[in-house]
Design an enzyme around this catalytic site. Structure first.
Site, PDB file in Angstrom:
ATOM      1  N   ASN A  53       0.839  -1.195   0.000  1.00 35.41           N
ATOM      2  CA  ASN A  53       0.000   0.000   0.000  1.00 35.41           C
ATOM      3  C   ASN A  53       0.875   1.247   0.000  1.00 35.41           C
ATOM      4  O   ASN A  53       1.576   1.524   0.981  1.00 35.41           O
ATOM      5  CB  ASN A  53      -0.910   0.026   1.235  1.00 35.41           C
ATOM      6  CG  ASN A  53      -1.681   1.335   1.345  1.00 35.41           C
ATOM      7  OD1 ASN A  53      -2.663   1.537   0.658  1.00 35.41           O
ATOM      8  ND2 ASN A  53      -1.215   2.245   2.198  1.00 35.41           N
ATOM      9  N   GLU A  54       0.894   1.951  -1.122  1.00 37.53           N
ATOM     10  CA  GLU A  54       1.453   3.308  -1.255  1.00 37.53           C
ATOM     11  C   GLU A  54       2.965   3.399  -1.093  1.00 37.53           C
ATOM     12  O   GLU A  54       3.505   4.504  -0.939  1.00 37.53           O
ATOM     13  CB  GLU A  54       0.761   4.285  -0.288  1.00 37.53           C
ATOM     14  CG  GLU A  54      -0.712   4.498  -0.624  1.00 37.53           C
ATOM     15  CD  GLU A  54      -1.400   5.541   0.246  1.00 37.53           C
ATOM     16  OE1 GLU A  54      -0.785   6.009   1.228  1.00 37.53           O
ATOM     17  OE2 GLU A  54      -2.566   5.870  -0.040  1.00 37.53           O
ATOM     18  N   ASP A  55       3.679   2.282  -1.179  1.00 36.89           N
ATOM     19  CA  ASP A  55       5.137   2.360  -1.009  1.00 36.89           C
ATOM     20  C   ASP A  55       5.815   3.007  -2.213  1.00 36.89           C
ATOM     21  O   ASP A  55       6.812   3.728  -2.059  1.00 36.89           O
ATOM     22  CB  ASP A  55       5.711   0.974  -0.738  1.00 36.89           C
ATOM     23  CG  ASP A  55       5.279   0.448   0.628  1.00 36.89           C
ATOM     24  OD1 ASP A  55       4.575   1.173   1.349  1.00 36.89           O
ATOM     25  OD2 ASP A  55       5.652  -0.691   0.978  1.00 36.89           O
ATOM     26  N   HIS A  72      -4.968   6.200  -6.044  1.00 36.25           N
ATOM     27  CA  HIS A  72      -5.451   6.682  -4.754  1.00 36.25           C
ATOM     28  C   HIS A  72      -5.676   8.184  -4.912  1.00 36.25           C
ATOM     29  O   HIS A  72      -4.713   8.946  -5.025  1.00 36.25           O
ATOM     30  CB  HIS A  72      -4.441   6.409  -3.639  1.00 36.25           C
ATOM     31  CG  HIS A  72      -4.330   4.963  -3.282  1.00 36.25           C
ATOM     32  ND1 HIS A  72      -3.634   4.517  -2.171  1.00 36.25           N
ATOM     33  CD2 HIS A  72      -4.819   3.848  -3.876  1.00 36.25           C
ATOM     34  CE1 HIS A  72      -3.699   3.185  -2.112  1.00 36.25           C
ATOM     35  NE2 HIS A  72      -4.416   2.773  -3.140  1.00 36.25           N
TER      36      HIS A  72
END
Length: 857
Positions: free
Chosen positions: A433-435, A503
């Site tokens: 997630n979002e790295d 996102h």
């Protein structure tokens, strides 16, 4: 025969060396097992409830102490006669030293894996002592960080990046810092001669929907016996196919072929049934003695993630196709449903996921900062036809890739892919997630490089996401792998709206756009977006406790129960831009809830419009952040910790019905010539569209009624329309009825409310939506006495009928005392369109009504 004996009784625990939890050498009986330390201390009243007031900060010492759990269990001569006796630990949180009768049999360092330790040599007939000693995961993480280096992250302590533990335990922008510790999953004694170590069940469903089923089995050792593989039908009794195979090599395969129509296929909710078949595998020795048996529930479906060029826009689709049907995915993100995971019951999981289905949602994303959820979660998703997006457990950080860490990741990924792969609900694995997004923000990712080892670069975790995880996923299952969420494509940044998933946090975070801009903020698949809103006032009063002096929005306790950075500024930005609002506690709850409801409904409404048919699926999914909370708090959740839906839950549900109608009004300013800025006209343009998620076209009547809020003027027209299958359909574009063309900026527009309904042949409402001029703060609402609002309780005392003589915006219903389960909230009401709201638990009580302009602001 393989036997399993769960060790659930007779456990006790202590704080090693004594301290605030226990005295030195004091062992306290646990109330249940599995368990964790906070849960037990809370039940023993040795710590205050961290969910109340500021108590979270009174229990931080628990996560930095050393704890031990002890169990005495009996072993029989029959147990010891087995060829193998293992102790199995399905989950230990996190760093544990395990001793059996004083002998060390295991060290653990990953919360997300199960451990198996050969125990026969240390067991004795009669009483045996098992001792689990847990070091502080927080202190261990600090030691690892000191040894391997500090990295960038969003949320929590940076040492978490080195620890394979639920990352949200370190605190997040919606959750508390509660570092759990203990045996959080079952422990059992396993005796066997030969056991099944793996069953790999895979089905290939062709484009014509024929099915090829393979069942690969692996044994703990070679045996001269055989295995039987039986496929049973959805009712469990009928044998569909069976096979007997030799196991002399320690492994074997059974294959079955089915023509299209031989098997019932699994479909997402709203598109078909959810038949669950059973695969039974049994191994026996040469004499026919059964050695081990395992069963798995399986279903058959063809799933593709389609990334094809669009026919009318730049970029490609990112959509899910199931059994050749393209699905618009309207759903939610899921975080762990409690800070104390052992308190979660199957009933609570069912409650959460039923709310998802009742809210017309069809996908849930299991977010990467939590846990791989227990089997019951995915079992429920299978039965309720929910699609599952599953992240691997890396979130908002620059994770390391040193050898010992990689080894932990490899075991974790393999175990959990094997555990989850048979679930038909799981349609995608995402690496994190979002790295990548974080790496972009600190400028350490080189997207021109696709071939490096990556471990020696500034972004070493690319090795995990682009080498380790895809290799494991491709080896052990057939589920689609996506490098991250969000992720566009090799060489593309994660904010590219034309490809991959997105996102979209430029509402609330980022540039803090107005929510009215969702249409221009759209991506191909929006896997996160959100808006905060307070929970039910009963939930607020719960965390405030007895201290009523804190019952105002800016209080210290309320601040502690909102973990989002800058939430005061962001809430007030969106409130003051859109509403005239009050600051008393009840009103603040109401206004933030209506704001959240308007924001999120607008997103789903506009993005469903973008689902325009094959090759024009400009937006193929919208997953709101988030559906749930892990403690009582103010957050982006649309349902609070106690499973109380916020009004936004209902506005989303309306936008995800099979048939919906949507509208926008936009001002079109035309200058008289190129030189003058003072001479112009302003027209207000109304667009109307409908959506249809079914696979058949739908004939309906579009009825559009316009009202002037401050006069008796109305306008009404209707026309027959046909809604295209599995698509949106444009229905009308023209000037807003009743709104004069303006020639001066100071001309105040009339307050025109437009109500659109889609009616079927019998006159039943398929979908409705009322479009109001915005921002709402500019509206002078009529006096309450002039509205003609009627609130009538049904004869059964469990429903409410609403009607009005003037349009009313944002009706929220409530009662004194125990809460009611309402069927709708945040209701827009117009004359001539009464609405009935079911109210389970109302019991004839008087209904309180809030709405915009109700005199509280």
């Amino acid at each position: 025969m393989s036997t399993i004996r769960s060790l659930t009784q007779g456990w006790s625990f202590t704080q090693v060396g004594g301290g605030q939890g226990t005295k030195s050498d004091e062992w306290l009986a646990v109330s249940e097992f599995p368990t964790t330390v906070h849960v037990e201390l809370l039940k023993l009243k040795k710590i205050p409830d961290p969910f109340l007031g500021l108590n979270e900060w009174e229990v931080q010492w628990v996560g930095e102490a050393e704890w031990a759990f002890k169990n005495t269990f009996t072993v029989t001569a029959e147990d010891l006669s087995a060829s193998n006796v293992d102790l199995v630990f399905e989950g230990l949180d996190t760093f544990a030293n395990v001793k059996l009768n004083g002998n060390k049999i295991l060290d653990t360092e990953n919360q997300f894996v199960s451990y198996r330790a050969p125990a026969k040599q240390y067991l004795q007939k009669g009483a045996n002592e098992l001792l689990l000693t847990f070091s502080s995961a927080f202190l261990k993480g600090r030691e690892l960080e000191k040894a391997h280096g500090k990295s960038h992250l969003w949320n929590g302590d940076s040492s978490r990046l080195h620890v394979r533990k639920a990352q949200y335990n370190y605190g997040w922008d919606w959750g508390p810092v509660l570092m759990t510790v203990g045996p959080w999953k079952p422990v059992y004694l396993h005796t066997y001669q030969t056991r099944l170590t793996d069953i790999d069940i895979r089905s290939k469903v062709s484009e014509s929907l024929g099915v090829k089923l393979t069942v690969d089995i692996s044994l703990s050792e070679k045996t001269s016996g055989a295995a039987s593989v039986v496929l049973k039908g959805p009712q469990g009794a009928t044998i569909v196919k069976e096979s007997s195979i030799k196991t002399t090599s320690g492994s074997a395969r059974a294959e079955f072929q089915f023509n299209p129509g031989d098997l019932d296929l699994w479909y997402p909710v709203g598109y078909g049934n959810q038949p669950l078949y059973t695969v039974e595998v049994q191994i026996a020795d040469e004499q026919g003695k059964v050695l081990d048996t395992k069963t798995e529930k399986v279903s058959f479906r063809r799933v593709r993630v389609v990334q094809d060029p669009l026919v009318d826009q730049e970029g490609t689709t990112f959509l899910f196709e199931v059994n050749n049907i393209r699905i618009f995915c309207g759903g939610s993100n899921w975080i762990p449903a409690d800070s104390f995971l052992t308190t979660l019951t199957p009933e609570r999981y069912r409650g959460w996921l039923q709310l998802l289905v009742d809210g017309n949602q069809n996908m849930i994303r299991v977010w990467g900062g939590g846990i791989y959820e227990p089997d019951v979660f995915y079992d429920i998703c299978d039965r309720k036809c929910l699609l599952v997006w599953q992240d691997f457990l890396f979130g908002c950080g620059q994770y390391p890739a040193y050898d010992s860490f990689l080894k932990l990741v490899e075991v974790e990924a393999e175990q959990n892919v094997k555990r989850l792969r048979h679930h038909p609900s799981i349609v995608i694995f995402a690496g994190n997630n979002e790295d990548y997004q974080l790496a972009e923000s600190i400028k350490i990712v080189d997207y021109s490089d696709e071939t490096s080892d990556f471990r020696q670069t500034k972004f070493p975790a690319r090795y995990i996401y682009e080498r380790t995880l895809p290799s494991i996923v491709n080896k052990f299952c057939d589920i689609f792998y996506h490098r991250s969420s969000p992720y566009s494509a090799p060489g593309k940044v994660t904010t590219d709206k034309t490809i991959g998933d997105l996102h979209q946090w430029n509402v609330w975070h980022g540039s803090q756009e107005p929510w009215h801009n969702w249409d221009i903020l759209a991506g191909r698949f929006v896997s996160e977006f959100g808006m905060e809103g307070y929970p039910n006032i009963r939930t607020v009063d719960y965390w405030l406790g007895e201290d009523k002096s804190e019952r105002y929005p800016q209080s210290r306790v309320n601040n502690n129960h909102n973990k989002a950075d800058g939430f005061e500024r962001r809430l007030e930005l969106y409130l003051v831009e859109n509403f005239k609002h009050a600051f008393d506690m009840d009103s603040y709850v109401y206004y933030t809830q209506v704001m959240q409801a308007e924001t999120l409904a607008s997103a789903y409404r506009l993005w469903r419009r973008n689902w325009r048919g094959k090759g024009r699926e400009h937006t193929a999914g919208a997953l709101v952040w988030q559906i749930n909370d892990c403690w009582p708090t103010t957050s982006w959740a649309i349902i609070d910790y106690f499973l109380r839906p916020k009004p936004a839950y209902f506005t989303i549900a309306r936008e995800l019905r099979p048939f919906t109608v949507g509208m926008t009004r936009k001002e079109k300013k035309t200058f008289a010539n190129d030189l003058s800025a003072a001479s112009f006209t302003i027209e207000t343009v109304l667009d109307v569209w409908g959506t249809n998620s079914t696979l058949s076209e739908k004939k309906a009547t579009l009825e559009v009624t316009s009202f002037d809020l401050h006069s008796t003027w109305t306008d009404k027209w209707s026309k027959d329309v046909v809604l295209a299958p599995n698509s949106s359909t444009e229905l009308f574009s023209g000037n807003l009825p009743g709104q004069p063309v303006r020639t001066k900026q100071s001309d105040v527009p009339r307050v025109i409310i437009v109500s659109a309904r889609l009616l079927d042949g019998s006159g039943s409402v398929l979908g409705r939506y009322s479009n109001w001029p915005e921002p709402f703060k500019f509206i002078t609402f009529p006096a309450i006495k002039d509205l003609g609002l009627s609130v009538q309780t049904g004869g059964d005392g469990e429903s409410v009928e609403l009607s009005t003589k003037k349009p009313i915006k944002g009706i929220v219903l409530d009662v004194e005392g125990d809460d009611v389960k309402w069927s709708d909230q945040a209701i827009d009401l117009v004359p001539g369109d009464p609405q009935i709201v079911k109210a389970v638990g109302l019991k004839g009580r008087e209904v309180k009504v809030r709405f915009l302009g109700d005199g509280t602001a």
